[in-house]
Every structure is written in C-alpha cells, then in structure tokens.
Design a protein around this motif. Sequence first.
Motif, short mmCIF file in Angstrom:
data_model
loop_
_atom_site.label_atom_id
_atom_site.label_comp_id
_atom_site.label_asym_id
_atom_site.label_seq_id
_atom_site.Cartn_x
_atom_site.Cartn_y
_atom_site.Cartn_z
N GLU A 1 10.08 -11.66 5.07
CA GLU A 1 10.78 -12.84 4.68
C GLU A 1 9.57 -13.85 4.35
O GLU A 1 9.77 -14.87 3.71
N SER A 2 8.30 -13.64 4.83
CA SER A 2 7.25 -14.64 4.45
C SER A 2 6.39 -14.37 3.33
O SER A 2 5.90 -15.21 2.80
N ARG A 3 6.70 -13.06 2.59
CA ARG A 3 6.15 -12.83 1.29
C ARG A 3 6.80 -13.54 0.23
O ARG A 3 7.84 -13.85 0.22
N GLN A 4 5.82 -14.12 -0.50
CA GLN A 4 6.29 -14.55 -1.74
C GLN A 4 6.24 -13.58 -3.02
O GLN A 4 5.42 -12.85 -3.04
N PRO A 5 7.19 -13.81 -3.97
CA PRO A 5 7.13 -12.83 -5.00
C PRO A 5 5.91 -13.09 -5.83
O PRO A 5 5.30 -14.16 -5.97
N GLY A 6 5.45 -11.97 -6.51
CA GLY A 6 4.32 -11.92 -7.13
C GLY A 6 3.02 -11.34 -6.45
O GLY A 6 1.96 -11.56 -6.89
N GLN A 7 3.14 -11.34 -5.14
CA GLN A 7 2.09 -11.25 -4.21
C GLN A 7 1.66 -9.68 -4.63
O GLN A 7 2.46 -8.97 -4.75
N ALA A 8 0.31 -9.46 -4.63
CA ALA A 8 -0.34 -8.06 -5.19
C ALA A 8 0.18 -7.01 -4.09
O ALA A 8 0.44 -5.74 -5.04
N ASP B 1 11.17 3.96 10.97
CA ASP B 1 11.60 2.86 12.18
C ASP B 1 11.76 1.67 11.80
O ASP B 1 11.99 0.63 12.51
N GLY B 2 11.60 1.03 10.45
CA GLY B 2 11.63 -0.12 9.96
C GLY B 2 10.30 -0.70 10.12
O GLY B 2 10.32 -2.09 9.69
N THR B 3 9.20 -0.18 10.52
CA THR B 3 8.06 -0.91 10.50
C THR B 3 7.36 -1.31 9.00
O THR B 3 7.43 0.03 8.22
N PRO B 4 6.91 -2.28 8.87
CA PRO B 4 6.68 -2.56 7.36
C PRO B 4 5.27 -1.91 7.13
O PRO B 4 4.51 -1.74 7.97
N VAL B 5 5.22 -1.27 6.07
CA VAL B 5 3.98 -0.34 5.51
C VAL B 5 3.67 -0.73 4.14
O VAL B 5 4.80 -1.24 3.36
N GLU B 6 2.31 -0.94 3.97
CA GLU B 6 1.90 -1.21 2.40
C GLU B 6 2.13 -0.16 1.67
O GLU B 6 1.47 1.10 1.97
N ALA B 7 2.53 -0.33 0.33
CA ALA B 7 2.70 0.72 -0.61
C ALA B 7 1.34 0.86 -1.29
O ALA B 7 0.67 -0.18 -1.62
N PRO B 8 1.07 1.75 -1.69
CA PRO B 8 -0.16 2.32 -2.69
C PRO B 8 -0.31 1.47 -3.81
O PRO B 8 0.76 1.34 -4.62
N ALA B 9 -1.27 0.94 -4.31
CA ALA B 9 -1.38 -0.10 -5.62
C ALA B 9 -1.33 1.21 -6.58
O ALA B 9 -2.04 2.30 -6.56
N THR B 10 -0.89 0.87 -7.76
CA THR B 10 -0.65 1.64 -9.02
C THR B 10 -2.07 1.57 -9.64
O THR B 10 -2.54 2.41 -10.53
N GLY B 11 -2.88 0.22 -9.81
CA GLY B 11 -3.90 -0.06 -10.36
C GLY B 11 -3.54 -0.81 -11.72
O GLY B 11 -4.38 -1.17 -12.44
N ALA C 1 0.67 -5.57 -13.62
CA ALA C 1 2.01 -5.73 -13.91
C ALA C 1 2.90 -4.86 -13.17
O ALA C 1 4.06 -5.43 -12.71
N ILE C 2 2.74 -3.54 -12.76
CA ILE C 2 3.54 -2.68 -12.18
C ILE C 2 3.54 -3.23 -10.83
O ILE C 2 4.45 -3.18 -10.22
N ASP C 3 2.17 -3.27 -10.25
CA ASP C 3 2.07 -3.66 -8.99
C ASP C 3 2.87 -5.14 -8.91
O ASP C 3 3.35 -5.11 -7.41
N THR C 4 2.77 -5.90 -9.55
CA THR C 4 3.64 -7.23 -9.38
C THR C 4 5.24 -7.05 -9.20
O THR C 4 5.70 -7.71 -8.46
#
Length: 74
Positions: free
Chosen positions: A6-13, A21-31, A34-37
């Motif tokens: 809820e606290s993340r804003q659109p466009g964050q890297a 189990d619903g625990t947030p995890v960061e997705a790997p960046a593609t490099g 534009a795609i990461d955004t």
Amino acid sequence: MSTEFESRQPGQAASLLADADGTPVEAPATGDGAIDTVLADLASAQDASLAERIDAGERALIALQSRLNDLGGA
C-alpha cells in the motif's frame, strides 16, 4: 494495518510480489528500465481498484510487446 504494497508508489524501481504465504518479496530486475517500471506499477496496482489493475496490466502488455517487437527487428 498498512502494508508495504500500500505504501509503494507507481514507478518505483523495484517491484514487489508475494510468496506463497503472502510475504512480500522483491522481483528480480530485468535491467530494462521501462520494463522494470511497468512491472513495478503492475505489482503495486494489485491492491488498487479493478480499473487501476487493468490499466497497469495493459501498460505492462504494451511495454512487453514493444520490447519483443524490438527483438524481432534486430
């Protein structure tokens, strides 16, 4: 209770996903910035309204198709 989703804003890297189990995890960046955004926007839209989720999905689709088209012309 506010979550990191809820606290993340659109466009964050970094985009957030959740594991089984619903625990947030960061997705790997593609490099690809534009795609990461758009993937970050798609992940952060999951707690938004249906219209916002559809809009984020359509933007991601367009960005991904554009990159695939770029590969086809190389």
